[in-house]
Design an enzyme around this catalytic site. Structure first.
Site, PDB file in Angstrom:
ATOM      1  N   SER A 215     -12.436   1.483  10.731  1.00  0.00           N
ATOM      2  CA  SER A 215     -11.800   1.519   9.416  1.00  0.00           C
ATOM      3  C   SER A 215     -12.541   0.637   8.419  1.00  0.00           C
ATOM      4  CB  SER A 215     -10.360   1.036   9.528  1.00  0.00           C
ATOM      5  OG  SER A 215      -9.780   0.987   8.238  1.00  0.00           O
ATOM      6  N   ALA A 216     -12.621   1.114   7.176  1.00  0.00           N
ATOM      7  CA  ALA A 216     -13.184   0.323   6.081  1.00  0.00           C
ATOM      8  C   ALA A 216     -12.304  -0.885   5.768  1.00  0.00           C
ATOM      9  CB  ALA A 216     -13.340   1.194   4.842  1.00  0.00           C
TER      10      ALA A 216
ATOM     11  N   GLU B  45       0.833  -1.213   0.000  1.00  0.00           N
ATOM     12  CA  GLU B  45       0.000   0.000   0.000  1.00  0.00           C
ATOM     13  C   GLU B  45       0.866   1.261   0.000  1.00  0.00           C
ATOM     14  OE1 GLU B  45      -1.271   1.851   3.382  1.00  0.00           O
ATOM     15  OE2 GLU B  45      -0.850   0.220   4.784  1.00  0.00           O
TER      16      GLU B  45
ATOM     17  N   VAL C 237      -5.214   0.015   3.144  1.00  0.00           N
ATOM     18  CA  VAL C 237      -5.311  -1.445   3.019  1.00  0.00           C
ATOM     19  C   VAL C 237      -6.591  -1.807   2.260  1.00  0.00           C
ATOM     20  CG1 VAL C 237      -5.631  -3.598   4.303  1.00  0.00           C
ATOM     21  CG2 VAL C 237      -3.953  -1.903   5.094  1.00  0.00           C
TER      22      VAL C 237
ATOM     23  N   LYS D 282      -2.853  -0.878  14.597  1.00  0.00           N
ATOM     24  CA  LYS D 282      -2.115   0.119  15.338  1.00  0.00           C
ATOM     25  C   LYS D 282      -2.582   0.151  16.782  1.00  0.00           C
ATOM     26  CE  LYS D 282      -2.864   1.910  11.757  1.00  0.00           C
ATOM     27  NZ  LYS D 282      -3.455   2.716  10.705  1.00  0.00           N
TER      28      LYS D 282
HETATM   29  N1  PSU Z   1      -0.343   1.179   9.099  1.00  0.00           N
HETATM   30  C1  PSU Z   1       0.679   2.017   9.323  1.00  0.00           C
HETATM   31  N2  PSU Z   1       0.567   3.289   8.910  1.00  0.00           N
HETATM   32  C2  PSU Z   1      -0.538   3.727   8.242  1.00  0.00           C
HETATM   33  C3  PSU Z   1      -1.613   2.817   7.990  1.00  0.00           C
HETATM   34  C4  PSU Z   1      -1.461   1.567   8.450  1.00  0.00           C
HETATM   35  O1  PSU Z   1       1.683   1.621   9.882  1.00  0.00           O
HETATM   36  O2  PSU Z   1      -0.578   4.889   7.847  1.00  0.00           O
HETATM   37  C5  PSU Z   1      -2.820   3.236   7.166  1.00  0.00           C
HETATM   38  C6  PSU Z   1      -3.239   2.030   6.306  1.00  0.00           C
HETATM   39  O3  PSU Z   1      -3.239   2.424   4.974  1.00  0.00           O
HETATM   40  C7  PSU Z   1      -4.620   1.671   6.784  1.00  0.00           C
HETATM   41  C8  PSU Z   1      -5.121   3.039   7.156  1.00  0.00           C
HETATM   42  O4  PSU Z   1      -5.376   1.020   5.799  1.00  0.00           O
HETATM   43  O5  PSU Z   1      -3.992   3.605   7.859  1.00  0.00           O
HETATM   44  C9  PSU Z   1      -6.371   3.008   8.001  1.00  0.00           C
HETATM   45  O6  PSU Z   1      -6.913   4.290   8.031  1.00  0.00           O
HETATM   46  P1  PSU Z   1      -8.423   4.515   8.550  1.00  0.00           P
HETATM   47  O7  PSU Z   1      -8.382   4.172   9.991  1.00  0.00           O
HETATM   48  O8  PSU Z   1      -8.716   5.956   8.264  1.00  0.00           O
HETATM   49  O9  PSU Z   1      -9.275   3.570   7.726  1.00  0.00           O
HETATM   50 MN    MN Z   2     -11.716   5.926  10.282  1.00  0.00          MN
END
Ligand code: PSU
Ligand code: MN
Length: 311
Positions: free
Chosen positions: A145-146, A29, A111, A164
């Protein structure tokens, strides 16, 4: 999922050839490079990730959007462009792909968006740092997250060091359970906590080798399953001190609330808080774990392609 004629997705030459020959391919990604890490680290990491995948015997397919065209298998210069122009680069989850394409934007894929695009062209193995999940406070905000629903509907094996640590880990595991997404520990029965090896939660399944992971995934898909999470902890030498980790996390969550940060901005905010407060220690564990995940993903992709059941 097949892409319709309205969705344009380009495949890099090397990835196209590898797929035609049935060679192992690993999707990577770009959100973690563009919105998750400082630019200097990101540029090097993008290239290192591809090198690690190659060393593991697979072809890397970095995914992102250039001028509205989704690409599986970005060229090195295209990855650099996304990192360098990060201010103008959109963070693309599955909901965003169509609009960003119509507006001819540059975008980094999460992702969720990465596995959707990769699996549409026949790449089922992906590596990242940590997937998105249920945010703390989701009971009020509904912020989940989606990535989770994308795993539920996309045939993909994602290698990650858990979610995370800034998320609600037990709630995320419950949601994955509900969604029918298996979580297997790679040589561990503990669910990793991103910067730390143990999140405090257990996993139901454990695999001891890339071949075991491949067999579990192929059987999962055989029973009509879709996505799977292979949870690989940060290498021991790169783990963050769990006590420091807990303190920085508590401060970061407090700051985010005070600053009124919400939605898609929460993850980048907390990741940069960690980088600042740990003077880069969080960045080096982040880099180490992503690289390790890419290596494991390559080995699993090789085992899947050796099975003759596709990539
Ligand atoms: N893992 C990391 N750093 C990141 C992410 C994941 O170490 O920046 C990113 C990934 O792309 C993951 C996204 O899909 O954060 C999730 O974001 P959200 O919670 O807005 O869906
Ligand atoms: Mn979100």
């Amino acid at each position: 999922m097949a892409l319709s004629e309205h969705a344009s997705c380009a495949i890099g030459d090397e990835v196209r050839e590898a797929l035609a020959e049935g060679k192992a391919v690993v999707a990577l990604e770009t959100t973690l490079l563009v919105h998750g890490l400082p630019a200097d680290e990101a540029a090097t990491l993008g290239e290192q990730l591809e090198a690690v995948v190659r060393a593991g015997g697979a072809v890397p397919a970095t995914v992102g959007m250039i001028d509205g065209v989704a690409v599986v298998g970005l060229a090195t210069a295209e990855v650099r462009r996304l990192i360098e122009r990060r201010e103008q680069v959109a963070k693309l989850s599955t909901r965003d792909l169509g609009f960003a394409a119509a507006a001819r934007r540059d975008g980094a894929t999460t992702v969720a968006a990465t596995i959707s695009l990769a699996s549409a062209v026949g790449v089922r193995v992906m590596a990242t740092g940590g997937i998105g999940g249920v945010h703390l406070g989701a009971k009020e905000t509904f912020d989940e997250s989606a990535d989770l629903v994308a795993l539920a509907r996309t045939e993909a094996l994602v290698v990650a060091s858990g979610v995370k640590s800034i998320l609600d880990v037990p709630a995320t595991l419950e949601r994955l359970d509900t969604l029918g997404v298996p979580v297997a520990g790679y040589r561990t029965d503990r669910f990793p906590g991103f910067y730390v090896r143990d999140s405090g939660c257990a996993v139901a399944w454990m695999v001891a080798s890339p071949a075991e992971a491949a067999a579990a995934f192929l059987n999962h898909v055989g029973f009509g399953g879709k996505g799977m999470l292979l949870a690989n902890p940060v290498p021991e030498r790169s783990e963050m001190d769990p006590a420091v980790h807990a303190q920085v996390l508590a401060d970061g969550l407090h700051d985010a609330m005070e600053a009124g940060i919400s939605g898609a901005d929460v993850t980048p905010f907390l990741l940069s808080h960690f980088a600042e407060k740990t003077e880069g220690t969080s960045v080096s564990s982040n880099v180490a774990l992503v690289l390790d995940n890419a290596g494991v993903a390559a080995q699993v992709a090789v085992a899947i392609s050796a099975s003759g059941l596709g990539n």
